[in-house]
Write an enzyme that holds these catalytic residues in place. Structure first.
Site, short mmCIF file in Angstrom:
data_model
loop_
_atom_site.label_atom_id
_atom_site.label_comp_id
_atom_site.label_asym_id
_atom_site.label_seq_id
_atom_site.Cartn_x
_atom_site.Cartn_y
_atom_site.Cartn_z
N PRO A 17 12.01 21.27 63.47
CA PRO A 17 10.93 21.66 64.39
C PRO A 17 10.30 20.49 65.17
O PRO A 17 9.49 20.72 66.07
CB PRO A 17 9.89 22.31 63.47
CG PRO A 17 10.21 21.84 62.11
CD PRO A 17 11.67 21.52 62.07
N LYS A 76 11.83 23.09 69.60
CA LYS A 76 12.89 23.68 70.42
C LYS A 76 13.43 25.04 69.94
O LYS A 76 14.10 25.74 70.71
CB LYS A 76 14.08 22.71 70.52
CG LYS A 76 13.80 21.49 71.37
CD LYS A 76 13.83 21.83 72.83
CE LYS A 76 13.11 20.82 73.69
NZ LYS A 76 11.78 21.25 74.17
N HIS A 86 -0.46 22.54 78.28
CA HIS A 86 -0.65 21.13 77.90
C HIS A 86 0.14 20.23 78.84
O HIS A 86 1.33 20.44 79.04
CB HIS A 86 -0.19 20.90 76.46
CG HIS A 86 -1.19 21.33 75.44
ND1 HIS A 86 -1.23 20.82 74.17
CD2 HIS A 86 -2.21 22.22 75.52
CE1 HIS A 86 -2.23 21.38 73.50
NE2 HIS A 86 -2.83 22.24 74.30
N TYR A 103 1.68 13.64 67.32
CA TYR A 103 2.81 13.43 66.40
C TYR A 103 2.62 12.03 65.81
O TYR A 103 2.54 11.07 66.57
CB TYR A 103 4.15 13.48 67.13
CG TYR A 103 4.57 14.83 67.66
CD1 TYR A 103 4.05 15.35 68.85
CD2 TYR A 103 5.52 15.59 67.00
CE1 TYR A 103 4.46 16.59 69.34
CE2 TYR A 103 5.96 16.83 67.49
CZ TYR A 103 5.41 17.32 68.65
OH TYR A 103 5.82 18.54 69.14
N TYR A 142 11.49 17.20 76.14
CA TYR A 142 10.41 17.93 75.49
C TYR A 142 9.99 19.15 76.33
O TYR A 142 9.77 20.23 75.79
CB TYR A 142 9.22 17.01 75.24
CG TYR A 142 8.19 17.61 74.31
CD1 TYR A 142 8.30 17.48 72.92
CD2 TYR A 142 7.10 18.34 74.80
CE1 TYR A 142 7.37 18.05 72.06
CE2 TYR A 142 6.16 18.91 73.95
CZ TYR A 142 6.30 18.75 72.59
OH TYR A 142 5.38 19.32 71.73
P1 RFL Z 1 13.85 35.02 63.80
O1 RFL Z 1 12.48 34.78 64.33
O2 RFL Z 1 14.20 34.47 62.47
O3 RFL Z 1 14.07 36.59 63.82
C1 RFL Z 1 15.17 37.20 63.19
C2 RFL Z 1 14.81 38.61 62.78
O4 RFL Z 1 15.95 39.24 62.21
C3 RFL Z 1 15.56 39.94 61.04
N1 RFL Z 1 16.72 40.07 60.15
C4 RFL Z 1 17.43 41.21 59.99
N2 RFL Z 1 17.30 42.42 60.55
C5 RFL Z 1 18.19 43.37 60.17
N3 RFL Z 1 19.17 43.17 59.27
C6 RFL Z 1 19.34 41.96 58.69
N4 RFL Z 1 20.32 41.76 57.81
C7 RFL Z 1 18.45 40.91 59.05
N5 RFL Z 1 18.32 39.62 58.69
C8 RFL Z 1 17.28 39.14 59.35
C9 RFL Z 1 14.45 39.08 60.45
O5 RFL Z 1 13.61 39.84 59.57
C10 RFL Z 1 13.72 38.63 61.71
O6 RFL Z 1 12.70 39.52 62.08
O7 RFL Z 1 14.97 34.46 64.82
P2 RFL Z 1 14.96 34.35 66.44
O8 RFL Z 1 14.52 35.63 67.07
O9 RFL Z 1 16.28 33.76 66.77
O10 RFL Z 1 13.81 33.28 66.76
C11 RFL Z 1 13.94 31.94 66.41
C12 RFL Z 1 12.57 31.33 66.10
O11 RFL Z 1 11.90 32.16 65.18
C13 RFL Z 1 12.66 29.90 65.55
O12 RFL Z 1 13.68 29.18 66.21
C14 RFL Z 1 11.34 29.12 65.71
O13 RFL Z 1 10.34 29.67 64.91
C15 RFL Z 1 11.52 27.64 65.36
N6 RFL Z 1 10.29 26.86 65.43
C16 RFL Z 1 9.79 26.40 66.63
N7 RFL Z 1 10.42 26.71 67.79
C17 RFL Z 1 9.90 26.31 69.00
O14 RFL Z 1 10.50 26.59 70.04
N8 RFL Z 1 8.71 25.60 69.08
C18 RFL Z 1 8.01 25.26 67.98
O15 RFL Z 1 6.93 24.68 68.10
C19 RFL Z 1 8.56 25.63 66.68
N9 RFL Z 1 7.91 25.32 65.54
C20 RFL Z 1 9.58 26.56 64.25
C21 RFL Z 1 8.39 25.77 64.34
C22 RFL Z 1 10.02 27.02 63.01
C23 RFL Z 1 9.31 26.71 61.86
N10 RFL Z 1 9.79 27.23 60.63
C24 RFL Z 1 9.00 27.90 59.70
C25 RFL Z 1 11.21 27.29 60.40
C26 RFL Z 1 7.69 25.45 63.20
C27 RFL Z 1 8.15 25.88 61.95
C28 RFL Z 1 7.36 25.45 60.75
C1 PHB Z 2 3.38 24.21 65.96
O1 PHB Z 2 2.31 24.27 66.58
O2 PHB Z 2 3.65 24.98 65.03
C2 PHB Z 2 4.36 23.16 66.32
C3 PHB Z 2 4.12 22.35 67.40
C4 PHB Z 2 5.03 21.36 67.75
C5 PHB Z 2 6.17 21.19 66.99
C6 PHB Z 2 6.42 22.00 65.90
C7 PHB Z 2 5.51 23.00 65.56
O3 PHB Z 2 7.04 20.20 67.32
#
Ligand code: RFL
Ligand code: PHB
Length: 389
Positions: A292, A296, A72, A200, A384
């Protein structure tokens, strides 16, 4: 069992670190609490910075992303019933990649399986020990038996609810946090996205976001009060609310359909300092959370892994501790800039129950200024697309 680096958590941070280590001959084991299927069922991030995509390539897990991901060049901000484009590529020379976290995780898991990396799923009661000594180890239970892994280092990549951060003595860690008084209700639907780029939206009824996973799969979010219940949001109500928050022409272009996933995510900012405790290192959500709005979280997990992998590589090839000693400072410097940006995006685009008329006027002035100043828009764009590592 013995390994060089014991990694707790098989999310993007743990998998990426594990793969980079495996590729350079450093032995590692990943311990994951959940099943492989459960990890793959979590719908989360969608937007990858160029630094993140470069690391996936370096790990040898980037070919499907290159083929199927959607590059994008910009996105839209909507307010006052109009859309305004942020030309990321024109302003910074960079673009972002829309490719779901689920796919990133799947690609990394498949690469790990192909390269013979060891992952232990459904590991119960994982505990890091002795990380204040030169001989740390990790214990866990599996199949009704207690297991022990001796290692040189422990990487806590176990997310916000993980055990690694909670194993650190309270006096050794400082927490900085802010909870926002709302959540994001998100759905996935197998319908074409409303347009080729993300939108957004700042609206008097609250924030909304139009995103996507592919040309046939859409991801939409609306801001909801934190106490909202998912049962109260049948699909029809979601689509109606989303469309109310978008400019008229955009709302009319939304294709609706049954949701295949629906959940509410809390919105918070959180940073733990430092990210290193002797031979235990925190990376990704284990050490910090961003709202989110700036997309980041996953990208910060990747930049932490960049610094941590480089430090471990330096240790094993040059016997130098310098990178390990600098890890926390380096990673946190980038984390705090992303915290600031995510906080700013969240404040600028959401409705706050306690902001009142003054807060809304300021928000409006901020958005108005943004689109009248190339300097302001460039600052948004460069954050961004991702600040340099
Ligand atoms: P994760 O993905 O939470 O993985 C951690 C893993 O550790 C396991 N775990 C354990 N394992 C063993 N023993 C234990 N005691 C444990 N406790 C936990 C878990 O089961 C899991 O498998 O962390 P990690 O690897 O640091 O990754 C981080 C990302 O997942 C997170 O920052 C992003 O999803 C945030 N996020 C976004 N980030 C972006 O860069 N771009 C985005 O567009 C974006 N959109 C989002 C998001 C997060 C969202 N939510 C649901 C919080 C949108 C949403 C809605
Ligand atoms: C997503 O596609 O899940 C998404 C995209 C942009 C954001 C957060 C989540 O800022």
């Amino acid at each position: 069992m013995r390994t060089q680096v014991a990694i707790i958590g098989s999310g993007p941070a743990g998998l990426l670190l594990g793969q980079l280590l495996t590729n350079t001959g450093v032995d590692n084991v990943i311990l994951e609490r959940a099943t492989r299927e459960h990890v793959l069922s979590r719908i989360r991030a969608g937007v990858l910075e160029e630094g993140t995509t470069a690391m996936l390539q370096e790990a040898g897990a980037g070919s499907r992303m290159r083929a199927e991901g959607l590059p994008h060049d910009g996105f839209d901000l909507a307010f006052d019933g109009r859309r305004h484009r942020v030309d990321l590529h024109g302003l910074t020379g960079k673009r972002v990649m829309v490719y779901g976290q689920t796919e990133v995780t799947r690609d990394l898991m498949e690469k790990r399986a192909r390269s013979g990396g060891r992952s232990i799923y459904e590991a119960v009661n994982v505990r890091p020990h002795g990380f204040d000594t030169d001989r740390p180890h990790v214990t866990y239970q599996k199949g009704g038996r207690e297991h022990r892994i001796d290692c040189d280092f422990i990487a806590g990549c176990d997310g916000y609810h993980g055990v690694a951060r909670r194993s650190v003595p309270q006096g050794a860690i400082e927490i900085f946090e802010r909870a926002f008084p709302f959540g994001w209700l998100g759905i996935i639907a197998d319908v074409p996205p409303v347009g080729p780029e993300l939108v957004y939206a700042n609206h008097p009824r609250g924030f909304a976001l139009c995103s996507m996973r592919s040309h046939t799969r859409s991801r939409y979010y609306v801001q909801v009060p934190i106490e909202e219940k998912i049962e109260d949001w049948p699909d029809e109500r979601f689509w109606d609310e989303l469309r109310r928050r978008l400019p008229k022409a955009t709302a009319e272009a939304v294709t609706t359909g049954p949701s295949v996933e629906k959940s509410i995510a809390p919105i918070r900012s959180f940073v733990a300092e430092p990210l290193r405790f002797g031979r235990l290192f925190l990376a990704g959500d284990a050490g910090h959370i961003v709202p989110p709005t700036g997309a980041k979280g996953l990208n910060l997990a990747a930049s932490d892994v960049r610094y941590l992998f480089d430090a471990l590589h330096e240790f094993y090839t040059e016997k130098s501790q310098a990178g390990l000693d600098a890890y926390s400072r380096r990673a946190l410097a980038r984390v705090w800039k992303a915290e600031r940006f995510s906080w700013w995006m969240t404040n600028t685009l959401h409705r706050f129950p306690d902001h009142g008329g003054f807060g809304q006027k300021i928000q409006h002035a901020e958005l108005d200024y943004l689109f009248s100043s190339r300097a302001a828009l460039t600052a948004l764009a460069e954050n961004y697309v991702g600040l340099p590592y």
